[in-house]
Design an enzyme around this catalytic site. Structure first.
Site, PDB file in Angstrom:
ATOM      1  N   ARG A 150       1.045  -1.293  -0.165  1.00 58.67           N
ATOM      2  CA  ARG A 150       0.026   0.135  -0.152  1.00 58.67           C
ATOM      3  C   ARG A 150       1.001   1.274  -0.001  1.00 58.67           C
ATOM      4  NH1 ARG A 150      -2.120   2.377   4.396  1.00 58.67           N
ATOM      5  NH2 ARG A 150      -2.296   0.306   5.632  1.00 58.67           N
TER       6      ARG A 150
ATOM      7  N   TYR B 201     -16.346  16.853 -15.653  1.00 59.00           N
ATOM      8  CA  TYR B 201     -16.852  15.479 -15.750  1.00 59.00           C
ATOM      9  C   TYR B 201     -17.801  14.944 -14.529  1.00 59.00           C
ATOM     10  CZ  TYR B 201     -16.423  10.289 -14.669  1.00 59.00           C
ATOM     11  OH  TYR B 201     -16.694   8.953 -14.279  1.00 59.00           O
TER      12      TYR B 201
ATOM     13  N   ASP C 145      -7.226  18.623 -14.800  1.00 55.49           N
ATOM     14  CA  ASP C 145      -7.539  17.119 -15.299  1.00 55.49           C
ATOM     15  C   ASP C 145      -7.211  17.435 -16.728  1.00 55.49           C
ATOM     16  OD1 ASP C 145      -8.769  14.876 -16.320  1.00 55.49           O
ATOM     17  OD2 ASP C 145     -10.388  15.110 -14.936  1.00 55.49           O
TER      18      ASP C 145
ATOM     19  N   LYS D 110      -7.866   5.909 -19.229  1.00 55.46           N
ATOM     20  CA  LYS D 110      -8.141   6.608 -20.750  1.00 55.46           C
ATOM     21  C   LYS D 110      -6.836   6.337 -21.694  1.00 55.46           C
ATOM     22  CE  LYS D 110     -12.035   7.728 -18.820  1.00 55.46           C
ATOM     23  NZ  LYS D 110     -12.621   6.917 -17.917  1.00 55.46           N
TER      24      LYS D 110
HETATM   25  C1  LIG Z   1     -11.898  13.877 -17.448  1.00 56.18           C
HETATM   26  C2  LIG Z   1     -12.349  12.794 -16.631  1.00 56.18           C
HETATM   27  N1  LIG Z   1     -11.656  12.777 -15.453  1.00 56.18           N
HETATM   28  C3  LIG Z   1     -11.707  11.843 -14.559  1.00 56.18           C
HETATM   29  C4  LIG Z   1     -12.437  10.606 -14.717  1.00 56.18           C
HETATM   30  C5  LIG Z   1     -12.232   9.555 -13.685  1.00 56.18           C
HETATM   31  O1  LIG Z   1     -11.486   8.526 -14.021  1.00 56.18           O
HETATM   32  P1  LIG Z   1     -11.680   7.036 -13.463  1.00 56.18           P
HETATM   33  O2  LIG Z   1     -12.895   6.482 -14.118  1.00 56.18           O
HETATM   34  O3  LIG Z   1     -10.497   6.298 -13.915  1.00 56.18           O
HETATM   35  O4  LIG Z   1     -11.860   7.059 -11.959  1.00 56.18           O
HETATM   36  C6  LIG Z   1     -12.772  10.439 -15.958  1.00 56.18           C
HETATM   37  C7  LIG Z   1     -13.636   9.110 -16.234  1.00 56.18           C
HETATM   38  O5  LIG Z   1     -14.357   9.199 -17.189  1.00 56.18           O
HETATM   39  C8  LIG Z   1     -12.847  11.622 -17.121  1.00 56.18           C
HETATM   40  O6  LIG Z   1     -13.388  11.257 -18.220  1.00 56.18           O
END
Ligand SMILES: Cc1ncc(COP(=O)(O)O)c(C=O)c1O
Length: 386
Positions: free
Chosen positions: A53, A106, A177, A202
């Site tokens: 961890r 998001y 992000d 992604k």
């Molecule tokens: C722009 C964006 N940020 C954060 C996330 C969250 O990521 P995760 O699904 O890997 O937790 C997503 C998921 O679709 C996303 O599209």
């Protein structure tokens, strides 16, 4: 080394007799024979790992590689993008304060802010970040500002450079992000952001086979995020770290192909009578075009969107006719997928809230893959033929 080469090599020190592909270290714990040695490793004074961890060699490699590409001091890899956001937001704003966030956030991030941060005493101010005067006003007394390099689903690009300058002026940490652009196409830390995060699920992973997050920034910020992630038990597992690093090795070539394909598809879609509107930040008539061409000069990645005149029925008709593209509630993989925001990313919003953001029953978001562009265009064209 140039970025494409760093994507291939970053995060590892290869010596004679090293395995060329990294070994997978799946062990949850390491053995020690000397108490002082354990103590020194646990204090971080000697390299090594003791408990999974806290640290793991595969996670380490991924963290170092993404930090290298983002041009940050340190990285932290977590079990998901949401875990990365959570740990980083708490590192930057540990006590209740006002968080300024893009209103096009998001959906999962919006839910985290509304359902976890607001009840804990934080206030969230959702804004249209293209309105720089509103951003400047909102920063007075704020404790954190949160933006996305390219917004979901309509692919707007806020002026990260201008926002970073204003955030600095007001002493407000700025978290970006950068999931949709990847560190190949945009490096927000170079514009003055405090920290940058990714859903590595992604583009970094790139093959729709893992869930992971990575955040990058100064050693002080990432150190603070790391102890929270360790305490709350959200670090990334070794195999997913191994897979994510393997994906990262081809990130440069993939992002270039995604970028070319998405612009080609957007231009082709503009010709179809079924379209009400087409969204891509590098289409000349996009409101984001001037900012996007400055911040994303090498391409805008694989994301684009369109609005079909026929609403939900037209979307279903297109979906039933696809031969190559499929419907899947994620993005950034090598394969072309579509998402339907009304029931996926934006399902928790009211119809009025969706309408305010420009998301309608005809809105489709496309994650354009790396197939041959002729095949992708042909698939959408035949699926949308009358
Ligand atoms: C722009 C964006 N940020 C954060 C996330 C969250 O990521 P995760 O699904 O890997 O937790 C997503 C998921 O679709 C996303 O599209």
């Amino acid at each position: 080394m140039k970025r494409a080469s760093r994507a291939v090599h970053a995060g590892r020190d290869i010596a004679a007799r090293s395995p060329l592909a990294p070994d997978l270290s799946q062990s949850s714990v390491h053995v020690y024979t000397d108490l002082d040695d354990y103590d020194a490793v646990a204090r971080g004074e000697r390299p090594g790992h003791y408990y999974g961890r806290n640290s793991n060699s595969n996670r380490d490699m991924l963290e170092r590689a993404v930090a290298d590409l983002e041009r940050g001091e340190m990285g932290l890899a977590t079990a998901s993008g949401m875990a990365a956001l959570h740990a980083t937001m708490l590192a930057l704003a540990p006590k209740p304060t006002t968080i300024v966030a893009t209103r096009e956030l998001y959906g999962g991030t919006m839910a985290l802010l509304r359902q976890d941060f607001e009840p804990a005493g934080y206030e969230v101010n959702f804004l249209d970040l293209s309105d720089l005067d509103a951003v400047r006003r909102s920063l007075e007394g704020a404790g954190l500002i949160l933006a996305e390099t390219i917004t979901n689903p309509l692919c707007a690009v806020p002026d990260l450079e201008a926002i970073a300058a204003m955030a600095k002026e007001h002493g407000v940490p700025f978290l970006v992000d950068n999931t949709f652009a990847s560190p190949i196409l945009c490096r927000p830390l170079e514009f003055g952001a405090t920290a940058v995060m990714h859903s590595a699920t992604k583009y970094i992973g790139g093959h729709s086979d893992l869930v992971a997050g990575v955040t990058v920034g100064s050693a002080a910020v990432i150190g603070a995020a790391r102890i929270r992630s360790v305490r709350t038990g959200t670090p990334l597992g070794p195999f997913d770290a191994w897979l994510a690093l393997r994906g990262l090795r081809t990130l440069d070539v993939r992002m270039r192909r995604h970028s070319d394909n998405s612009l080609a598809l957007a231009r082709a879609m503009q010709q179809l009578p079924a379209m009400a509107r087409v969204f891509h930040p590098l289409l000349e008539d996009s409101p984001s075009f001037p900012v996007a061409s400055r911040l994303l000069p090498e391409g805008a990645g694989g994301m684009m969107a369109f609005e079909l005149k026929g609403g939900r029925d037209a979307v279903q008709r297109m979906l039933s006719r696809f031969r190559l593209a499929s419907f899947a509630a994620s993005l950034g993989g090598v394969e072309t997928t579509i998402s339907y925001p009304e029931i996926t990313s934006h399902r928790s919003l009211t119809p009025e809230e969706r309408a305010e953001l420009g998301v309608t029953a005809g809105t489709v978001r496309v994650s354009v893959g790396i197939e041959d562009p002729d095949d992708i265009i042909e698939d959408f064209t035949q699926a949308l033929a009358t």
